[in-house]
Design a protein around this motif. Sequence first.
Motif, PDB file in Angstrom:
ATOM      1  N   ILE A 198      -4.029  13.371   0.856  1.00 50.41           N
ATOM      2  CA  ILE A 198      -5.200  14.100   0.369  1.00 50.41           C
ATOM      3  C   ILE A 198      -4.929  14.533  -1.067  1.00 50.41           C
ATOM      4  N   PHE A 199      -5.874  14.278  -1.960  1.00 48.26           N
ATOM      5  CA  PHE A 199      -5.815  14.803  -3.321  1.00 48.26           C
ATOM      6  C   PHE A 199      -6.932  15.834  -3.495  1.00 48.26           C
ATOM      7  N   GLU A 200      -6.557  17.005  -3.961  1.00 46.58           N
ATOM      8  CA  GLU A 200      -7.504  18.100  -4.154  1.00 46.58           C
ATOM      9  C   GLU A 200      -7.413  18.586  -5.590  1.00 46.58           C
ATOM     10  N   GLN A 201      -8.563  18.747  -6.232  1.00 46.29           N
ATOM     11  CA  GLN A 201      -8.584  19.148  -7.628  1.00 46.29           C
ATOM     12  C   GLN A 201      -8.116  20.589  -7.821  1.00 46.29           C
ATOM     13  N   ARG A 202      -8.453  21.486  -6.899  1.00 43.43           N
ATOM     14  CA  ARG A 202      -8.037  22.877  -7.035  1.00 43.43           C
ATOM     15  C   ARG A 202      -6.520  22.996  -6.883  1.00 43.43           C
ATOM     16  N   ALA A 203      -5.917  23.748  -7.785  1.00 47.02           N
ATOM     17  CA  ALA A 203      -4.464  23.899  -7.740  1.00 47.02           C
ATOM     18  C   ALA A 203      -4.018  24.786  -6.592  1.00 47.02           C
ATOM     19  N   MET A 252       0.827  -1.188   0.000  1.00 39.20           N
ATOM     20  CA  MET A 252       0.000   0.000   0.000  1.00 39.20           C
ATOM     21  C   MET A 252       0.871   1.253   0.000  1.00 39.20           C
ATOM     22  N   ASN A 253       0.464   2.249  -0.773  1.00 45.08           N
ATOM     23  CA  ASN A 253       1.140   3.537  -0.706  1.00 45.08           C
ATOM     24  C   ASN A 253       0.887   4.237   0.615  1.00 45.08           C
ATOM     25  N   THR A 254      -0.329   4.108   1.116  1.00 47.11           N
ATOM     26  CA  THR A 254      -0.692   4.803   2.348  1.00 47.11           C
ATOM     27  C   THR A 254      -1.869   4.085   2.999  1.00 47.11           C
ATOM     28  N   ASP A 255      -2.231   4.518   4.181  1.00 44.84           N
ATOM     29  CA  ASP A 255      -3.372   3.904   4.865  1.00 44.84           C
ATOM     30  C   ASP A 255      -4.701   4.406   4.316  1.00 44.84           C
ATOM     31  N   VAL A 256      -4.810   5.739   4.170  1.00 43.11           N
ATOM     32  CA  VAL A 256      -6.072   6.341   3.739  1.00 43.11           C
ATOM     33  C   VAL A 256      -5.790   7.399   2.687  1.00 43.11           C
ATOM     34  N   ILE A 257      -6.558   7.365   1.616  1.00 41.97           N
ATOM     35  CA  ILE A 257      -6.589   8.461   0.649  1.00 41.97           C
ATOM     36  C   ILE A 257      -7.887   9.221   0.861  1.00 41.97           C
ATOM     37  N   VAL A 258      -7.766  10.522   1.008  1.00 43.98           N
ATOM     38  CA  VAL A 258      -8.918  11.410   1.133  1.00 43.98           C
ATOM     39  C   VAL A 258      -8.999  12.233  -0.137  1.00 43.98           C
ATOM     40  N   ILE A 259     -10.158  12.236  -0.767  1.00 45.39           N
ATOM     41  CA  ILE A 259     -10.377  13.063  -1.952  1.00 45.39           C
ATOM     42  C   ILE A 259     -11.145  14.306  -1.520  1.00 45.39           C
ATOM     43  N   GLY A 260     -10.506  15.461  -1.650  1.00 44.55           N
ATOM     44  CA  GLY A 260     -11.152  16.720  -1.295  1.00 44.55           C
ATOM     45  C   GLY A 260     -10.512  17.373  -0.089  1.00 44.55           C
ATOM     46  N   ALA A 261     -10.101  18.639  -0.254  1.00 47.45           N
ATOM     47  CA  ALA A 261      -9.450  19.385   0.822  1.00 47.45           C
ATOM     48  C   ALA A 261     -10.329  20.525   1.299  1.00 47.45           C
ATOM     49  N   GLY A 262     -11.624  20.237   1.455  1.00 46.58           N
ATOM     50  CA  GLY A 262     -12.509  21.168   2.124  1.00 46.58           C
ATOM     51  C   GLY A 262     -12.457  20.936   3.624  1.00 46.58           C
ATOM     52  N   PRO A 263     -13.344  21.563   4.389  1.00 48.06           N
ATOM     53  CA  PRO A 263     -13.302  21.401   5.847  1.00 48.06           C
ATOM     54  C   PRO A 263     -13.411  19.956   6.311  1.00 48.06           C
ATOM     55  N   ALA A 264     -14.315  19.179   5.706  1.00 50.77           N
ATOM     56  CA  ALA A 264     -14.479  17.787   6.145  1.00 50.77           C
ATOM     57  C   ALA A 264     -13.224  16.973   5.854  1.00 50.77           C
ATOM     58  N   GLY A 265     -12.668  17.101   4.650  1.00 51.88           N
ATOM     59  CA  GLY A 265     -11.484  16.326   4.298  1.00 51.88           C
ATOM     60  C   GLY A 265     -10.267  16.682   5.118  1.00 51.88           C
ATOM     61  N   THR A 313      -2.478   3.552  -4.201  1.00 49.15           N
ATOM     62  CA  THR A 313      -3.274   2.582  -3.459  1.00 49.15           C
ATOM     63  C   THR A 313      -3.312   2.936  -1.983  1.00 49.15           C
ATOM     64  N   ALA A 314      -4.384   2.526  -1.342  1.00 57.15           N
ATOM     65  CA  ALA A 314      -4.573   2.750   0.090  1.00 57.15           C
ATOM     66  C   ALA A 314      -5.472   1.662   0.638  1.00 57.15           C
ATOM     67  N   ARG A 315      -5.452   1.529   1.929  1.00 60.48           N
ATOM     68  CA  ARG A 315      -6.334   0.541   2.547  1.00 60.48           C
ATOM     69  C   ARG A 315      -7.786   1.016   2.530  1.00 60.48           C
ATOM     70  N   TYR A 316      -7.985   2.343   2.606  1.00 60.81           N
ATOM     71  CA  TYR A 316      -9.334   2.911   2.570  1.00 60.81           C
ATOM     72  C   TYR A 316      -9.322   4.199   1.769  1.00 60.81           C
ATOM     73  N   LEU A 317     -10.474   4.495   1.177  1.00 61.54           N
ATOM     74  CA  LEU A 317     -10.681   5.731   0.427  1.00 61.54           C
ATOM     75  C   LEU A 317     -11.878   6.457   1.030  1.00 61.54           C
ATOM     76  N   VAL A 318     -11.732   7.763   1.266  1.00 63.46           N
ATOM     77  CA  VAL A 318     -12.844   8.559   1.796  1.00 63.46           C
ATOM     78  C   VAL A 318     -13.115   9.718   0.853  1.00 63.46           C
ATOM     79  N   GLY A 319     -14.338   9.789   0.380  1.00 66.21           N
ATOM     80  CA  GLY A 319     -14.759  10.885  -0.470  1.00 66.21           C
ATOM     81  C   GLY A 319     -15.244  12.056   0.358  1.00 66.21           C
ATOM     82  N   CYS A 320     -14.507  13.151   0.294  1.00 68.99           N
ATOM     83  CA  CYS A 320     -14.907  14.414   0.922  1.00 68.99           C
ATOM     84  C   CYS A 320     -14.929  15.482  -0.164  1.00 68.99           C
ATOM     85  N   ASP A 321     -15.389  15.087  -1.345  1.00 61.44           N
ATOM     86  CA  ASP A 321     -15.274  15.923  -2.535  1.00 61.44           C
ATOM     87  C   ASP A 321     -16.573  16.609  -2.919  1.00 61.44           C
TER      88      ASP A 321
END
Length: 493
Positions: free
Chosen positions: A30-35, A1-14, A144-152
């Motif tokens: 965390i991956f965020e679409q906004r540059a 695994m690259n990491t334990d958790v990938i979070v998509i979205g860097a808003g307040p929840a993410g 890859t990650a063990r879990y993915l969380v959508g905060c997008d």
Amino acid sequence: MNTDVIVIGAGPAGLMLAAELRLGGADVVIFEQRAERSWESRGIGFTARATEMFEQRGILGRLENIEITRQGHFGGIPIDYGILEGSHFGVRGAPQYKIEEMLEDRATELGALLHRGYEFTALTENADGVTVTVNGPEGVQEHTARYLVGCDGGRSTVRHLAGFDFAGSDATREMYLADVKGADIKPRMIGELLPGGMVMAAPLEEGYTRIIVCENGTPPDRGEVTFAQVADAWQRLTGDSIHHGETRWVSSFTDATRQATEYRRGRVLLAGDAAHIHLPAGGQGLSIGVQDACNLGWKLAATIAGHAPDGLLDTYHSERHPVGARVLRGTLAQGTLNLTGSSVQPLRTVMAELLAIPAAARHMSGMVSGFDLAYEVGDGAGSAGHPLLGRRMADRELELADGGTDRIARLLHPARGVLITADATGATAATAAGWSDRVDVVHVRTFPAGPEEGGATTESVLVRPDGYIAWTAPAGGGLEAALQRWFGETTAA
């Protein structure tokens, strides 16, 4: 695994979730679409329970020049939210970009990795983890990650690609909001009903005023809104021209109301607006997203660490889904009261009479603030045991057994369990000794009473990392069973 958790979205929840996961020892990307970080003031504050949660992590003080107001409304009907001890309508003077800046600093300080300019495009799940595809500055990559969380957000790609159902109702109208400077706009803090719709105006920092324009008959249109459109609608409703004003941000929103039917599907989870969207009445969206993150973070981190009891991660859905559904009902009710026009005035009059009754005002304050939330903490205890069980642990000053003092909020800064006990025999502390890697024991002279107890005495409380009470003595059942239910087996086991 690259990491334990990938979070998509860097808003307040993410960002809040990433910080919570790091406190629990999980690695997070965390991956965020906004540059670049957004400088929009989409939200301008948060509710009383979110305020407490920021205080329980020691980060509320990072927000400067904030104001706490007791006076608020429900669908435009005034309420004193301070009728409940510690409650208030919310924190104001904290535009969303400042909240995000504070949470980003916190998450990265704790070791979360944030990558901006990456669009999430695909996912593949197997028994061991999730592989995500992102398109960023270096091209297409897989991680890859063990879990993915959508905060997008409300149009969540994670939710769509993972196949979550998003049940609810489509938008029926569009409303405008803008931050305006250089126009003489009088405050309309709780909204003003006018023959053609409703307008609100609240002062912001640097001389700006947040205006909201809800003109009857405006159909939902996903096209880009201009300040000229907003100013035209404002003038039609109020008779005042603000066309000469300067605006730094203009946007629109709708009354679309939807909720994911499940917050977890295997190794993919949702939080914040990705899990629920609603009319932004009372600033509850950002607040419940932060609360989603605090509920999920410690449970997911414990699962990754290997000491979570069976079913702990599933309690994220069972606890938070009903909360989201209740918020959706409440915002729909507020929309009916505030946006339906003169036909609803008889209902508004009746509601105003009801909310003048202290018991009704306390109920509404508890519902909107989140102070009345009570989770089921096992064996029916949340509804039949001690009145504190399953409820939030309000901040109090503690007189420690060694003569010092401390506050409950500070004890929760590390996001660990906390057992506060006045048991002088040492038996309670001895029971918890096997969980010392997950639960801190604090000895006090007495446990200070508060209005939540309803006269019931309290000797000891076990507080979960998210600030909710999992066990009390007396009338809370067995401590060992509670520790196993929420923190897994002992280190000896």
